[in-house]
Design a protein around this motif. Structure first.
Motif, PDB file in Angstrom:
ATOM      1  N   LEU A   1      39.613  31.945  40.346  1.00  0.00           N
ATOM      2  CA  LEU A   1      40.982  31.436  40.220  1.00  0.00           C
ATOM      3  C   LEU A   1      41.376  31.491  38.748  1.00  0.00           C
ATOM      4  O   LEU A   1      40.702  30.914  37.896  1.00  0.00           O
ATOM      5  N   ASP A   2      42.452  32.198  38.460  1.00  0.00           N
ATOM      6  CA  ASP A   2      42.942  32.335  37.082  1.00  0.00           C
ATOM      7  C   ASP A   2      44.455  32.199  37.108  1.00  0.00           C
ATOM      8  O   ASP A   2      45.166  33.103  37.529  1.00  0.00           O
ATOM      9  N   GLY A   3      44.938  31.028  36.689  1.00  0.00           N
ATOM     10  CA  GLY A   3      46.363  30.760  36.797  1.00  0.00           C
ATOM     11  C   GLY A   3      46.743  30.612  38.259  1.00  0.00           C
ATOM     12  O   GLY A   3      46.148  29.833  38.993  1.00  0.00           O
ATOM     13  N   LEU A   4      47.714  31.398  38.708  1.00  0.00           N
ATOM     14  CA  LEU A   4      48.110  31.403  40.118  1.00  0.00           C
ATOM     15  C   LEU A   4      47.432  32.538  40.887  1.00  0.00           C
ATOM     16  O   LEU A   4      47.722  32.770  42.053  1.00  0.00           O
ATOM     17  N   ASN A   5      46.536  33.237  40.229  1.00  0.00           N
ATOM     18  CA  ASN A   5      45.903  34.417  40.800  1.00  0.00           C
ATOM     19  C   ASN A   5      44.544  34.060  41.396  1.00  0.00           C
ATOM     20  O   ASN A   5      43.641  33.634  40.685  1.00  0.00           O
ATOM     21  N   VAL A   6      44.386  34.219  42.701  1.00  0.00           N
ATOM     22  CA  VAL A   6      43.114  33.963  43.371  1.00  0.00           C
ATOM     23  C   VAL A   6      42.560  35.290  43.869  1.00  0.00           C
ATOM     24  O   VAL A   6      43.255  36.031  44.566  1.00  0.00           O
ATOM     25  N   THR A   7      41.329  35.601  43.501  1.00  0.00           N
ATOM     26  CA  THR A   7      40.715  36.855  43.936  1.00  0.00           C
ATOM     27  C   THR A   7      39.431  36.578  44.691  1.00  0.00           C
ATOM     28  O   THR A   7      38.715  35.619  44.406  1.00  0.00           O
ATOM     29  N   GLN A   8      39.150  37.425  45.664  1.00  0.00           N
ATOM     30  CA  GLN A   8      37.920  37.346  46.452  1.00  0.00           C
ATOM     31  C   GLN A   8      36.954  38.397  45.917  1.00  0.00           C
ATOM     32  O   GLN A   8      37.211  39.590  46.030  1.00  0.00           O
ATOM     33  N   VAL A   9      35.863  37.951  45.324  1.00  0.00           N
ATOM     34  CA  VAL A   9      34.899  38.866  44.720  1.00  0.00           C
ATOM     35  C   VAL A   9      33.955  39.429  45.779  1.00  0.00           C
ATOM     36  O   VAL A   9      33.676  40.630  45.808  1.00  0.00           O
TER      37      VAL A   9
END
Length: 211
Positions: free
Chosen positions: A40-48
């Protein structure tokens, strides 16, 4: 480091929120058995790790982003009413452990400015105060969090059932399969931000005023 055969499997999430002059900054991550699974970085959520199919993951991303935007708007609203001239740092640490004998342990801990603030007692789905001072803030946040199923029964179910099922799948080598048990994986991130809502309300209403 990856868990050894003798150590428990672990799924843990860390989330930080910094509130300063009416603005909110978010960052965090989730790890499954020592491997980064979400960021989670700011409003950005990524699935690794590919734990959810693309269509399901797209819906989770939208849910998290929507809630974080809503949270940020609330912070701006409260800061206009009662400005705070110093930075507030909130940290959520939650997850579960699955031991070799099949038993499990779940937890949710919250700190405010580096000091223990609240913990979630999973067995009976209750929030408990840990804040050594400014009791009005902790008491208000505790009351807010106890009002809603999302931050009580739903959180309990996520930690006791969903989180543990993810580890059970990991232990049997089926974690990469697309199944319903993995669909709510990012729910933990959403619940983390929901927990922050009660604290934000408490901090902005109780600091310099009355709850």
């Amino acid at each position: 480091c990856p868990a050894s055969l003798a150590a428990p499997l672990a799924f843990t999430m860390l989330q930080w929120t910094r509130v300063s002059k009416g603005s909110s900054v978010f960052w965090g991550n989730a790890s499954l058995d020592g491997r980064l699974s979400h960021r989670l970085d700011g409003l950005n959520v990524t699935q690794v790790l590919p734990l959810e199919p693309p269509d399901a993951w797209a819906r989770r991303q939208e849910e998290v982003t929507t809630y974080l935007e809503y949270f940020g708007q609330l912070v701006k609203l409260f800061s206009k009413e009662r400005p705070i001239n110093y930075t507030q740092s909130l940290r959520c640490h939650l997850g579960c452990l699955l031991f070799p004998n099949g038993t499990a342990h779940s937890f949710y801990e919250v700190t405010l400015n580096g000091t223990a603030f609240l913990t979630f007692h999973v067995p009976n789905a209750t929030w408990e105060r840990r804040w050594p001072g400014r009791d009005a803030v902790a008491a208000f946040a505790q009351r807010e969090l106890m009002k809603y199923p999302k931050t009580t029964q739903d959180l309990q179910h996520f930690l006791n059932t969903t989180c543990v099922s993810i580890l059970q799948a990991q232990s049997t080598g089926t974690v990469k399969q697309s199944s319903r048990s993995h669909a709510p994986l990012v729910l933990g991130l959403i619940l983390g931000t929901l927990a922050l809502l009660g604290m934000a309300v408490g901090i902005f209403l109780c600091t310099g005023g009355s709850c």
